[in-house]
Write a protein that holds these residues in place. Sequence first.
Motif, mmCIF file in Angstrom:
data_model
loop_
_atom_site.group_PDB
_atom_site.id
_atom_site.type_symbol
_atom_site.label_atom_id
_atom_site.label_comp_id
_atom_site.label_asym_id
_atom_site.label_seq_id
_atom_site.Cartn_x
_atom_site.Cartn_y
_atom_site.Cartn_z
ATOM 1 N N GLN A 151 -50.947 20.517 58.422
ATOM 2 C CA GLN A 151 -51.291 19.801 59.648
ATOM 3 C C GLN A 151 -52.514 20.359 60.370
ATOM 4 O O GLN A 151 -53.241 19.603 61.019
ATOM 5 N N TRP A 152 -52.725 21.679 60.280
ATOM 6 C CA TRP A 152 -53.814 22.254 61.076
ATOM 7 C C TRP A 152 -54.916 22.878 60.229
ATOM 8 O O TRP A 152 -56.105 22.591 60.420
ATOM 9 N N GLU A 168 -47.466 26.972 71.909
ATOM 10 C CA GLU A 168 -47.293 25.582 71.484
ATOM 11 C C GLU A 168 -46.320 24.871 72.418
ATOM 12 O O GLU A 168 -45.388 25.485 72.944
ATOM 13 N N SER A 184 -44.142 20.100 67.686
ATOM 14 C CA SER A 184 -45.237 20.745 68.400
ATOM 15 C C SER A 184 -46.431 19.801 68.506
ATOM 16 O O SER A 184 -46.881 19.233 67.503
ATOM 17 N N THR A 185 -46.957 19.654 69.710
ATOM 18 C CA THR A 185 -48.171 18.850 69.879
ATOM 19 C C THR A 185 -49.354 19.515 69.181
ATOM 20 O O THR A 185 -50.340 18.849 68.858
ATOM 21 N N PHE A 186 -49.252 20.812 68.943
ATOM 22 C CA PHE A 186 -50.282 21.559 68.218
ATOM 23 C C PHE A 186 -50.339 21.100 66.762
ATOM 24 O O PHE A 186 -51.404 20.798 66.226
ATOM 25 N N GLU A 233 -51.523 17.267 66.466
ATOM 26 C CA GLU A 233 -52.671 16.911 67.300
ATOM 27 C C GLU A 233 -53.497 15.767 66.709
ATOM 28 O O GLU A 233 -54.031 14.927 67.447
ATOM 29 N N ARG A 234 -53.615 15.686 65.380
ATOM 30 C CA ARG A 234 -54.388 14.590 64.779
ATOM 31 C C ARG A 234 -53.688 13.248 64.997
ATOM 32 O O ARG A 234 -54.336 12.238 65.313
ATOM 33 N N LEU A 244 -51.602 12.522 67.395
ATOM 34 C CA LEU A 244 -51.672 12.186 68.816
ATOM 35 C C LEU A 244 -53.071 11.701 69.189
ATOM 36 O O LEU A 244 -53.225 10.740 69.952
ATOM 37 N N ALA A 245 -54.098 12.349 68.642
ATOM 38 C CA ALA A 245 -55.473 11.955 68.963
ATOM 39 C C ALA A 245 -55.799 10.562 68.452
ATOM 40 O O ALA A 245 -56.548 9.806 69.092
#
Length: 298
Positions: A105-106, A161, A235-237, A240-241, A243-244
């Motif tokens: 994810q990150w 987070e 986690s919104t962390f 994040e993609r 959500l964005a």
Amino acid sequence: MRPPVPLSAVRTFEAAARRRSFKAAASELNLTPSAVSHAVRKLEQALGTALFERDGHSLDLTAAGEALLDHVSRGFEEINRGFDLVATRAPQLLRLHCAPSFAAQWLTPRLARFLAEHPGFEVRLAAGMDYARFITDEFDADIVYGPPRGEGLVIMPLGQETVTPLCDPERAARISEPADLFDHVLIQSDNKLVRWPLWFERNGIRAPPSAGLRFDRSFLAITAAVDGLGIALESTFLAERELASGRLVAPLADRATNVQYNGHHLVFPAATRRRGPLRVFARWLAAELGADLPEEVA
């Protein structure tokens, strides 16, 4: 006074002791088995002690041989670390172990930018829930989920987070308060430190019985929520993609009490802190996340 021992003889002993075979050591070192046997004999004569127990086709180490192998192996590891530290012509190799959801994810989406900013770097990434065992020198560092384990490690927290319910926009339109979640499928993440019972407790509500979909990885729960299968507590962390892009929405982010915690850490043995690729990566990671850089790599 003990006579000097050639480094070649030590290398031959290490290969034979590690492989438990003169023949296998000979193949590894491009020698003949008799040459390996002769080198070991010379080493035993120089040390005045037997290093191997020879019994027909079996080759075992004596107590002295076991002790010597331990020291010799660590010695060669230090030599290799020294070569890694000063070598400039070879590619700058970073060997990284990582928690699966952080990797998916990150980290992976950012690797292209990292490599563009650091030409000549090579990254070998392995993902798994088991922590890296640094005793084999297989990895330079590990990005772990949960409390770090082990001794002699440098630990770099990767920031706080926020964990909150996440779902697709259509479902989010029907959620305005925590009690509304009872009308929807709640996606369970079995390996998360923060789960639904804790979130409901923080919001003064008894959690519903555990049911619905269950996953053992956050990236699977996030994907399921994007596909409209239910509401994930994530986690919104890590999301994040999603959500964005608007594929996920946090309908209660400003209407409920969310859980905040330090979920991920970069860890590595203190002995490897001088490795150039590790220092570069740690500094980049700290800059990306606004994390505090450990003094060992600052």
